[in-house]
Design a protein around this motif. Structure first.
Motif, short mmCIF file in Angstrom:
data_model
loop_
_atom_site.label_atom_id
_atom_site.label_comp_id
_atom_site.label_asym_id
_atom_site.label_seq_id
_atom_site.Cartn_x
_atom_site.Cartn_y
_atom_site.Cartn_z
N THR A 125 12.10 13.68 8.01
CA THR A 125 11.46 14.53 6.48
C THR A 125 12.85 15.37 6.24
N ARG A 126 11.96 16.93 5.55
CA ARG A 126 13.29 17.36 5.16
C ARG A 126 13.59 18.23 7.01
N GLU A 127 12.70 18.05 7.38
CA GLU A 127 12.31 19.14 8.93
C GLU A 127 12.74 18.49 9.76
N GLY A 128 12.97 17.32 9.74
CA GLY A 128 13.59 16.70 10.73
C GLY A 128 12.52 14.86 11.53
N PHE A 129 12.81 14.75 12.96
CA PHE A 129 12.47 13.89 13.21
C PHE A 129 10.90 13.23 12.57
N ALA A 130 10.38 12.43 12.38
CA ALA A 130 8.67 13.00 12.84
C ALA A 130 7.75 11.16 13.07
N VAL A 131 6.79 11.20 13.64
CA VAL A 131 6.10 10.01 13.47
C VAL A 131 4.78 9.97 12.26
N TYR A 132 4.77 8.25 11.85
CA TYR A 132 3.65 8.55 10.86
C TYR A 132 2.98 7.45 10.97
N ASN A 133 1.41 7.53 11.21
CA ASN A 133 0.62 7.21 11.37
C ASN A 133 -0.24 6.52 10.57
N PHE A 134 -0.48 5.11 10.04
CA PHE A 134 -0.63 4.69 8.75
C PHE A 134 -2.40 4.87 8.78
N GLU A 169 0.67 -0.97 -0.13
CA GLU A 169 0.25 0.04 -0.33
C GLU A 169 0.98 1.67 0.08
N GLU A 170 0.27 1.85 -0.52
CA GLU A 170 0.92 3.46 -1.17
C GLU A 170 0.23 4.70 -0.20
N PHE A 171 1.62 5.29 0.38
CA PHE A 171 1.17 6.37 1.39
C PHE A 171 2.18 7.59 1.06
N ASP A 172 0.42 8.99 0.35
CA ASP A 172 1.12 9.93 -0.13
C ASP A 172 1.97 11.06 0.69
N LEU A 173 2.76 11.60 1.15
CA LEU A 173 3.45 11.99 3.02
C LEU A 173 3.46 13.75 2.06
N SER A 174 3.11 13.89 0.72
CA SER A 174 3.53 15.56 0.17
C SER A 174 2.82 16.60 0.76
N SER A 175 1.72 16.49 0.52
CA SER A 175 1.19 17.22 1.96
C SER A 175 1.99 17.84 3.05
N HIS A 176 2.71 16.62 3.91
CA HIS A 176 3.09 16.41 5.37
C HIS A 176 4.67 17.52 4.74
N SER A 177 4.98 16.99 3.90
CA SER A 177 6.45 17.40 3.78
C SER A 177 6.74 17.30 2.52
N THR A 178 8.10 17.94 1.82
CA THR A 178 8.89 17.70 0.79
C THR A 178 9.51 16.40 0.71
N ALA A 179 10.01 16.43 1.27
CA ALA A 179 10.88 14.72 1.46
C ALA A 179 11.06 13.95 2.76
N VAL A 180 11.01 12.47 2.50
CA VAL A 180 10.51 11.29 3.48
C VAL A 180 12.83 10.78 3.06
N SER A 181 13.08 10.80 4.22
CA SER A 181 14.53 10.01 3.81
C SER A 181 14.91 9.04 4.31
N SER A 182 14.09 8.85 5.42
CA SER A 182 14.06 6.87 6.21
C SER A 182 12.90 7.04 6.71
N VAL A 183 13.05 5.09 7.07
CA VAL A 183 11.82 5.17 7.64
C VAL A 183 11.78 4.13 8.43
N VAL A 184 11.44 4.04 9.75
CA VAL A 184 12.15 2.40 10.83
C VAL A 184 10.95 2.49 11.98
N ASP A 192 3.26 13.67 12.67
CA ASP A 192 3.63 14.53 14.08
C ASP A 192 5.08 14.90 14.26
N LEU A 193 5.14 15.68 13.30
CA LEU A 193 7.17 16.20 13.61
C LEU A 193 7.46 16.44 15.13
#
Length: 105
Positions: free
Chosen positions: A30-39, A1-16, A45-46
Motif C-alpha cells: 500500500t502507500r504505507e508499506g507491506f500488508a496482508v489482505y483477507n478477502f 470480484e472487486e474489493f474496495d480497499l480505499s478505506s484502508h489505504s489511498t493506494a495499492v501498488s502490488s498484489v502477490v 493488516d499492515l
C-alpha cells in the motif's frame, strides 16, 4: 470480484499470492508499506512498516516475490506539482520473518 480497499489505504501498488490453505489471503503493498489482505473478512493488516517510514509524497510503486519468499518492493516520490523526484526512490525487502530492510536508496 472487486474489493474496495480505499478505506484502508489511498493506494495499492502490488498484489502477490501467499501460501494460505484457505486461499483467502494475498500480500500487497500500500502507500504505507507491506500488508496482508483477507478477502473473506475484508481485513487489511499492515506488516513490517519500513524504517524510517514512508515520507510525504512517497509511495510504494511495484513489488514481486523472489524464489526465497522475500517480497521486494520499490517506492517513488513525487513533489507538490506531482513530478517524480529524481533519486528519491528506495528499494525494500520484506523477509519471511517480517523484518523489512531498505536495500537501496
Amino acid at each position: 470480484e472487486e474489493f474496495d480497499l480505499s478505506s484502508h489505504s489511498t493506494a495499492v501498488s502490488s498484489v502477490v499470492p501467499i501460501a494460505d490453505a484457505s486461499g483467502d489471503m494475498v500480500a500487497l503493498t500500500t502507500r504505507e508499506g507491506f500488508a496482508v489482505y483477507n478477502f473473506r473478512s475484508q481485513q487489511l493488516d499492515l506488516l513490517g512498516v519500513p524504517e524510517p517510514g514512508v515520507k510525504e509524497g512517497e509511495r510504494f510503486n511495484d513489488g514481486k516475490v523472489d524464489p526465497l519468499g522475500c517480497y521486494w518492493a520499490g517506492t517513488l516520490c513525487r513533489d507538490a506539482s506531482d513530478e517524480i523526484v529524481p533519486k528519491a526512490a528506495k528499494l525494500y525487502r520484506r523477509h519471511g520473518d517480517g523484518a523489512v530492510k531498505m536495500v537501496m536508496e
